[in-house]
Design an enzyme around this catalytic site. Structure first.
Site, PDB file in Angstrom:
ATOM      1  N   SER A 129       0.632  -1.260   0.048  1.00  0.00           N
ATOM      2  CA  SER A 129       0.013   0.025  -0.064  1.00  0.00           C
ATOM      3  C   SER A 129       0.779   1.315  -0.108  1.00  0.00           C
ATOM      4  O   SER A 129       1.999   1.263   0.172  1.00  0.00           O
ATOM      5  CB  SER A 129      -1.049   0.049   1.244  1.00  0.00           C
ATOM      6  OG  SER A 129      -0.195   0.058   2.264  1.00  0.00           O
ATOM      7  N   SER A 130       0.273   2.496  -0.016  1.00  0.00           N
ATOM      8  CA  SER A 130       1.130   3.507  -0.068  1.00  0.00           C
ATOM      9  C   SER A 130       1.985   3.925  -1.299  1.00  0.00           C
ATOM     10  O   SER A 130       3.128   4.677  -1.151  1.00  0.00           O
ATOM     11  CB  SER A 130       1.724   3.785   1.434  1.00  0.00           C
ATOM     12  OG  SER A 130       0.987   3.572   2.425  1.00  0.00           O
ATOM     13  N   LEU A 131       1.568   3.179  -2.429  1.00  0.00           N
ATOM     14  CA  LEU A 131       2.378   3.663  -3.487  1.00  0.00           C
ATOM     15  C   LEU A 131       1.913   4.875  -4.134  1.00  0.00           C
ATOM     16  O   LEU A 131       2.670   5.463  -5.262  1.00  0.00           O
ATOM     17  CB  LEU A 131       2.173   2.502  -4.397  1.00  0.00           C
ATOM     18  CG  LEU A 131       3.033   1.307  -4.143  1.00  0.00           C
ATOM     19  CD1 LEU A 131       2.791   0.124  -5.186  1.00  0.00           C
ATOM     20  CD2 LEU A 131       4.538   1.323  -3.909  1.00  0.00           C
TER      21      LEU A 131
ATOM     22  N   PRO B 157       8.367  -9.038  -7.423  1.00  0.00           N
ATOM     23  CA  PRO B 157       7.112  -8.674  -6.741  1.00  0.00           C
ATOM     24  C   PRO B 157       6.151  -8.024  -7.675  1.00  0.00           C
ATOM     25  O   PRO B 157       4.865  -8.460  -7.518  1.00  0.00           O
ATOM     26  CB  PRO B 157       7.474  -7.588  -5.802  1.00  0.00           C
ATOM     27  CG  PRO B 157       9.021  -7.699  -5.637  1.00  0.00           C
ATOM     28  CD  PRO B 157       9.714  -8.258  -6.876  1.00  0.00           C
TER      29      PRO B 157
ATOM     30  N   GLN C 233       5.880  -9.033 -11.017  1.00  0.00           N
ATOM     31  CA  GLN C 233       5.598 -10.234 -11.794  1.00  0.00           C
ATOM     32  C   GLN C 233       4.398 -10.984 -10.858  1.00  0.00           C
ATOM     33  O   GLN C 233       3.421 -11.552 -11.293  1.00  0.00           O
ATOM     34  CB  GLN C 233       6.522 -11.141 -11.820  1.00  0.00           C
ATOM     35  CG  GLN C 233       7.738 -10.615 -12.876  1.00  0.00           C
ATOM     36  CD  GLN C 233       8.977 -11.617 -13.036  1.00  0.00           C
ATOM     37  OE1 GLN C 233       8.795 -12.777 -13.164  1.00  0.00           O
ATOM     38  NE2 GLN C 233      10.223 -11.056 -12.945  1.00  0.00           N
TER      39      GLN C 233
ATOM     40  N   CYS D 296     -12.278  25.727  12.092  1.00  0.00           N
ATOM     41  CA  CYS D 296     -13.208  25.034  12.796  1.00  0.00           C
ATOM     42  C   CYS D 296     -13.024  25.087  14.409  1.00  0.00           C
ATOM     43  O   CYS D 296     -13.140  25.880  15.071  1.00  0.00           O
ATOM     44  CB  CYS D 296     -13.518  23.600  12.101  1.00  0.00           C
ATOM     45  SG  CYS D 296     -15.199  22.916  12.429  1.00  0.00           S
TER      46      CYS D 296
ATOM     47  N   HIS E 249     -14.302  24.765   6.512  1.00  0.00           N
ATOM     48  CA  HIS E 249     -12.899  24.159   6.219  1.00  0.00           C
ATOM     49  C   HIS E 249     -12.640  24.668   4.955  1.00  0.00           C
ATOM     50  O   HIS E 249     -12.781  23.961   4.009  1.00  0.00           O
ATOM     51  CB  HIS E 249     -13.089  22.710   6.305  1.00  0.00           C
ATOM     52  CG  HIS E 249     -13.327  22.111   7.580  1.00  0.00           C
ATOM     53  ND1 HIS E 249     -12.188  21.582   8.253  1.00  0.00           N
ATOM     54  CD2 HIS E 249     -14.559  21.761   8.274  1.00  0.00           C
ATOM     55  CE1 HIS E 249     -12.691  21.076   9.557  1.00  0.00           C
ATOM     56  NE2 HIS E 249     -14.072  21.329   9.284  1.00  0.00           N
TER      57      HIS E 249
ATOM     58  N   GLU F  14      -9.930  24.993   3.603  1.00  0.00           N
ATOM     59  CA  GLU F  14      -8.762  24.015   2.861  1.00  0.00           C
ATOM     60  C   GLU F  14      -9.363  22.904   1.891  1.00  0.00           C
ATOM     61  O   GLU F  14      -8.706  22.511   1.054  1.00  0.00           O
ATOM     62  CB  GLU F  14      -7.930  23.387   4.269  1.00  0.00           C
ATOM     63  CG  GLU F  14      -8.599  22.180   4.718  1.00  0.00           C
ATOM     64  CD  GLU F  14      -9.400  22.567   6.039  1.00  0.00           C
ATOM     65  OE1 GLU F  14      -9.929  23.842   5.908  1.00  0.00           O
ATOM     66  OE2 GLU F  14      -9.823  21.573   6.787  1.00  0.00           O
TER      67      GLU F  14
END
Ligand code: GLN
Length: 549
Positions: free
Chosen positions: A13-15, A191, A193, A382, A508, A510
Site C-alpha cells: 500500500s501507500s504507493l 514482486p 511479476q 473550525c 473548512h 482548505e
C-alpha cells in the site's frame, strides 16, 4: 458514452495510487477530455467519517456533504472540479444498499450472494458517473492492494466489466513497486511479476503497468517487466519518486502514459496538453524567492495525512506568494503557559487546526493567546476558530472558565454550544453539519478584503457553533462576527479589529483550495506571514546597526 479506466495497486500500500490516478486524469483533461475520478474503498465503514484520523488520514468533505476518502481531495486539487457522494463508495455502502433492497423484497425468493448481488451493485456504482453523460472518461481507483481478501469482489467486478465491454472502452492500469536492493545493487521485478500473476489468477489482466521506483528503469528492465507481465513495452511506465506530487503529471507525460491510454481506448483527435497554468504553478513552487515559517497546532501531527488538505492549501498559497512555506508541527497537548513562547518562537504565522474532543484543547487556547497578544498572524479553522472564541472570552471578556460544551458540558459560560438541530441527534455517521453553506460577509472587514465578495460558499463539518447570546459582548470588546449564515445567523467568521491578521472560520476553507484556485484565506495568511517576517527582519537589522554604531 464514457470509457472506463480502473487503477489497481499491487505489492504494497501507500504507493500513491491516488496521485497516479489524479495525474492521468489531469493529462487527459489537459488534452481536452472531460474526466472524473472515483474511489472504491474495500473497508466496511459506510464512509470514512467515523474513522479516527490516525487510522485513515483526513476525512474529505464534498460540496454535497459526503464524508469521503482523502484521495478525493487530490482529485479536486489536480482537476479543479467538484466531486460528490457518488465519487466515493465503500464495501459498507455496497452491502448497506444490497441489504436494504433485500429487506424491501427486491430479491424475493433468491439467495443473496457476493456474486452476483454484491458484484452487481459494485458494477452499478462503477458505471454510475459515466451514465450522467457528462464525462468522456471515468477513472476508478480501487482502494487496497491486490491480494487482500476484502478487495476480491471489486477485482471480480472489474473482471466482469472488462469482459462485458468492448476492449477499447475499458482499461486496467496496475501500479506496483520495483524495489531497489542495496546489497545486490539491483532493481527487482519479481514482486511486480507476482502481483500481476495474482491479478491474472483473478481473471484481470492489466493493460498498463506503472512502476513506482527510486531509480530509473533501464530498457532491459522495462523489457523484462513487459515480457513477464505480458504487456507491450510502451505499457511499462516508470514512476520515479518526485520532489512534489504536483510534478507527477509531467513525469507521466514524459513517460507517455496518456498517449498509451488514448491509443488503447481508440481516442483520436486529442489536443496537445494545455498545462500552462500547471507549469507556471510548479515553477513558482520549485523556485521560491522567500520563506515563511508557519506553526501548525494540532493533536494529530504524528500522521501528516490527518491535515492533508491544510498542508496542500499551504503549498498552493505559498506558490501564489512565490515563497516557500515551512510547516512546524506543534503538538497541542504539549503546549503550556511556561513553554508557549519557546515552542512558538521563530514562527511567522500560526494555524490552529480542526479537531474533536477535549484532548489538546488547552494547548490550543494558550497558543491562540500567544498569537493574539504578540500580533502574530493567526488563522483558526473550525475547532481552531472555536478555541479563539474561548480564549477571547476568558482573557478579554473575563468570563472565567468559558468553554465549549463539547469539552465541558456544565461550563458556566458556554460560548461554544451544540447547534440546536444537533441536540436530538444520537447517531454518529453522517450527522454533522456537512457540506457547502453560504456565508454573508460584512463589507468593512478583513474577510471581505480577502474574498472581495459576498456571499461566499464554503464547506463544513461540525456540530458545535458560536453561541450568539455572547455576540454583543464580543463585538463591544473588538472581536467581530464578519461572516454569518444568511438564513440562520450562525457565526461563520470571527476576526479581531486590533490585530494585523487574526481570523477564525467555522468552515473548512482548505477543502476548496486547488492548484488553479488557491484558497484566498490561505493566500492572504501567507502574505501576512511574509509581512510579519519582513518586519521582524527589519527590527533585527536596525538592532544590529545600532549595535555596530
Ligand atoms: N469538534 C468541533 C465541532 O464538532 C469542531 C469540528 C472540527 O474542527 N471539524 O464543532
Amino acid at each position: 458514452m464514457s470509457k472506463y479506466i480502473f487503477v489497481t495497486g499491487g505489492v504494497t500500500s501507500s504507493l500513491g495510487k491516488g496521485i497516479i490516478a489524479a495525474s492521468l486524469a489531469k493529462l487527459l483533461q489537459a488534452r481536452g477530455l472531460s474526466v472524473t475520478i472515483q474511489k472504491l474503498d474495500p473497508y466496511i465503514n459506510v464512509d470514512p467519517g467515523t474513522l479516527n484520523p490516525y487510522e485513515h488520514g483526513e476525512c474529505f468533505v464534498t460540496e454535497d456533504g459526503a464524508e469521503t476518502d482523502l484521495d478525493l481531495g487530490h482529485y479536486e486539487r489536480f482537476l479543479n472540479i467538484h466531486t460528490s457522494q457518488a465519487n466515493n463508495v465503500t464495501t459498507g455502502r455496497i452491502y448497506q444498499t444490497v441489504i436494504n433492497k433485500e429487506r424491501e423484497g427486491a430479491y424475493l425468493g433468491k439467495t443473496v450472494q457476493v456474486i452476483p448481488h454484491i458484484t452487481d451493485e459494485i458494477k452499478r456504482r462503477m458505471l454510475l458517473l459515466g451514465e450522467e453523460g457528462k464525462y468522456d472518461i471515468v477513472i476508478t481507483e480501487i482502494g487496497g492492494t491486490v491480494g487482500d481478501i476484502e478487495s476480491l469482489p471489486f477485482i471480480e467486478a472489474v473482471r466482469q466489466l472488462q469482459w462485458e465491454m468492448p476492449d477499447e472502452d475499458c482499461l486496467v492500469v496496475h501500479l506496483t513497486l520495483i524495489p531497489y536492493l542495496k546489497a545486490a545493487k539491483e532493481l527487482k521485478t519479481k514482486p511486480t511479476q507476482h502481483s500481476v500473476k495474482l491479478m491474472s489468477e483473478n481473471g484481470v489482466h492489466p493493460d498498463i503497468i506503472v512502476c513506482r521506483t527510486e531509480r530509473p528503469l533501464t530498457t532491459d528492465l522495462r523489457k523484462k517487466i513487459a515480457q513477464f507481465c505480458n504487456v507491450k513495452l510502451d505499457s511499462v511506465i516508470e514512476a520515479m519518486d518526485a520532489s512534489t506530487i504536483y510534478e507527477v503529471p509531467l513525469k507521466m507525460l514524459q513517460e507517455g502514459l496518456d498517449i498509451t491510454v488514448l491509443k488503447k481506448l481508440h481516442i483520436n483527435g486529442y489536443a496537445a496538453p494545455e498545462l500552462t497554468k500547471w507549469k507556471a504553478f510548479l515553477d513558482k513552487l520549485k523556485y521560491p524567492s522567500g520563506k515563511v515559517t508557519i506553526g501548525l497546532i494540532g493533536k494529530y501531527i504524528e500522521l501528516q495525512d490527518a491535515y492533508k488538505s491544510i498542508l496542500e492549501s499551504f503549498v498552493h498559497a505559498g506558490a501564489m506568494n512565490e515563497c516557500k512555506v515551512q510547516i512546524v508541527n506543534v503538538h497541542s497537548e504539549f503546549i503550556d503557559k511556561t513553554n508557549v513562547a519557546e515552542k512558538l518562537s521563530g514562527l511567522d504565522g500560526l494555524l490552529v487546526a480542526p479537531g474533536f474532543g477535549y484532548r489538546g484543547v488547552d494547548g490550543k487556547i494558550i497558543a491562540v493567546q500567544h498569537a493574539r497578544e504578540n500580533k502574530l498572524p493567526f488563522f483558526g479553522i473550525c475547532l481552531g476558530m472555536q478555541m479563539a472564541a474561548i480564549e477571547f472570552a476568558r482573557n478579554v471578556l473575563n468570563l472565567e472558565g468559558a468553554h465549549s460544551t463539547e469539552m465541558q458540558p456544565d461550563t458556566k459560560y458556554p460560548v461554544i454550544d451544540l447547534m440546536e438541530d444537533q441536540k436530538k441527534v444520537t447517531a454518529k455517521g453522517g450527522t454533522m453539519r456537512l457540506g457547502a453553506y453560504p456565508c454573508a460577509i460584512k463589507e468593512d472587514s478583513l474577510a471581505y478584503k480577502i474574498y472581495g465578495q459576498s456571499p461566499i460558499s464554503e464547506r463544513h463539518r461540525h456540530r458545535w457553533e458560536f453561541n450568539n447570546a455572547y455576540l454583543e459582548k464580543y463585538e463591544a470588546a473588538g472581536m467581530m462576527a464578519s461572516g454569518k449564515n444568511p438564513a440562520t445567523g450562525l457565526v461563520e467568521i470571527i476576526e479581531l479589529k486590533d490585530h494585523p491578521f487574526f481570523i477564525g472560520v467555522q468552515y473548512h476553507p482548505e477543502l476548496k483550495s486547488t492548484v488553479e484556485n488557491p484558497q484566498p484565506i490561505f493566500v492572504n495568511f501567507i502574505k501576512a506571514a511574509k509581512e510579519f517576517a519582513e518586519s521582524k527582519n527589519a527590527i533585527k537589522s536596525t538592532a544590529l546597526q545600532s549595535e555596530a554604531i
